[in-house]
Design an enzyme around this catalytic site. Structure first.
Site, mmCIF file in Angstrom:
data_model
loop_
_atom_site.group_PDB
_atom_site.id
_atom_site.type_symbol
_atom_site.label_atom_id
_atom_site.label_comp_id
_atom_site.label_asym_id
_atom_site.label_seq_id
_atom_site.Cartn_x
_atom_site.Cartn_y
_atom_site.Cartn_z
ATOM 1 C CG ASP A 105 -9.862 48.230 22.626
ATOM 2 O OD1 ASP A 105 -9.523 47.898 23.394
ATOM 3 O OD2 ASP A 105 -10.452 48.196 21.127
ATOM 4 C CG ASN A 138 -13.163 46.851 25.423
ATOM 5 O OD1 ASN A 138 -11.806 47.595 24.704
ATOM 6 N ND2 ASN A 138 -14.461 46.238 24.543
ATOM 7 C CG HIS A 139 -8.765 44.504 24.507
ATOM 8 N ND1 HIS A 139 -8.319 43.396 24.368
ATOM 9 C CD2 HIS A 139 -9.665 44.674 23.597
ATOM 10 C CE1 HIS A 139 -9.534 42.586 23.108
ATOM 11 N NE2 HIS A 139 -10.613 43.998 22.899
ATOM 12 C CG HIS A 151 -12.154 52.544 24.089
ATOM 13 N ND1 HIS A 151 -11.342 52.257 23.013
ATOM 14 C CD2 HIS A 151 -13.081 50.807 24.043
ATOM 15 C CE1 HIS A 151 -11.456 50.732 22.229
ATOM 16 N NE2 HIS A 151 -11.945 50.087 22.955
#
Length: 189
Positions: A42, A74-75, A127
């Site tokens: 992220d 996830n980003h 993550h």
């Protein structure tokens, strides 16, 4: 050798990201010869300075490849960071052409980032979380990169990616096991 950056990419300002002292110590960060750093995803979509953050992290990785470790979150995924602001920031700060080019270059690099790290062979850093699909470290070691857009239609790989990138801890340590995530993707553990 790498191609030179377009002039519009050379205009990014470091000032809003961090306030550096007038003269930096001989090594920056000052403890880089003693400490390894693991950044756990992220890197973008967390404020108005995503371009600066990602440039700083990539620069540190190039300068200290054996001390700086970047784990994918996830980003670090085109569809997510296009929706949550990173792409818009790139276009706003760099203009349409250079901004789109910079955004795509960052995402190509994100596709190559590992999903996990081990600290001293004992601590697993992800993550997201372990999830029901991750049973052996070898599953992570066997992942072929690039993993484009953080997704795969191939099962069980798709579930493994969702678990590693999207799972979250529960609000209470009293809750045991894995449960459906309230976000709809990944699991809660």
């Amino acid at each position: 050798s790498l191609p030179p950056l377009p002039p519009s990419l050379q205009t990014l300002s470091w000032h809003p990201l961090i306030s550096l002292p007038p003269s930096l110590p001989p090594s920056f960060p000052p403890d880089i010869q003693l400490v390894d750093y693991c950044f756990n995803g992220d890197f973008v979509d967390r404020g108005p300075n995503s371009c600066d953050v990602v440039l700083l992290l990539f620069s540190l990785k190039v300068a200290y490849p054996r001390r700086i470790f970047l784990i994918r979150g996830n980003h670090e995924c085109r569809t997510v960071n296009a929706h949550y602001g990173f792409k818009a920031e790139c276009l706003r700060r760099l203009g349409a052409d250079a901004g789109a080019q910079f955004w795509e270059m960052c995402n190509v690099l994100f596709d190559l980032l590992p999903l996990a790290a081990r600290v001293e062979g004992k601590i697993l850093v992800l993550h997201g979380g372990l999830g029901a699909s991750l049973n052996f470290i070898e599953q992570l070691q066997a992942l072929q990169r690039p993993i484009v857009n953080g997704q795969s239609s191939e099962e069980p790989l798709g579930q493994l990616l969702r678990d590693c990138l999207w799972s979250d801890p529960t609000a209470s340590d009293v809750v045991l096991g894995t449960h459906a995530s309230p976000r709809g993707t990944g699991i809660a553990l």
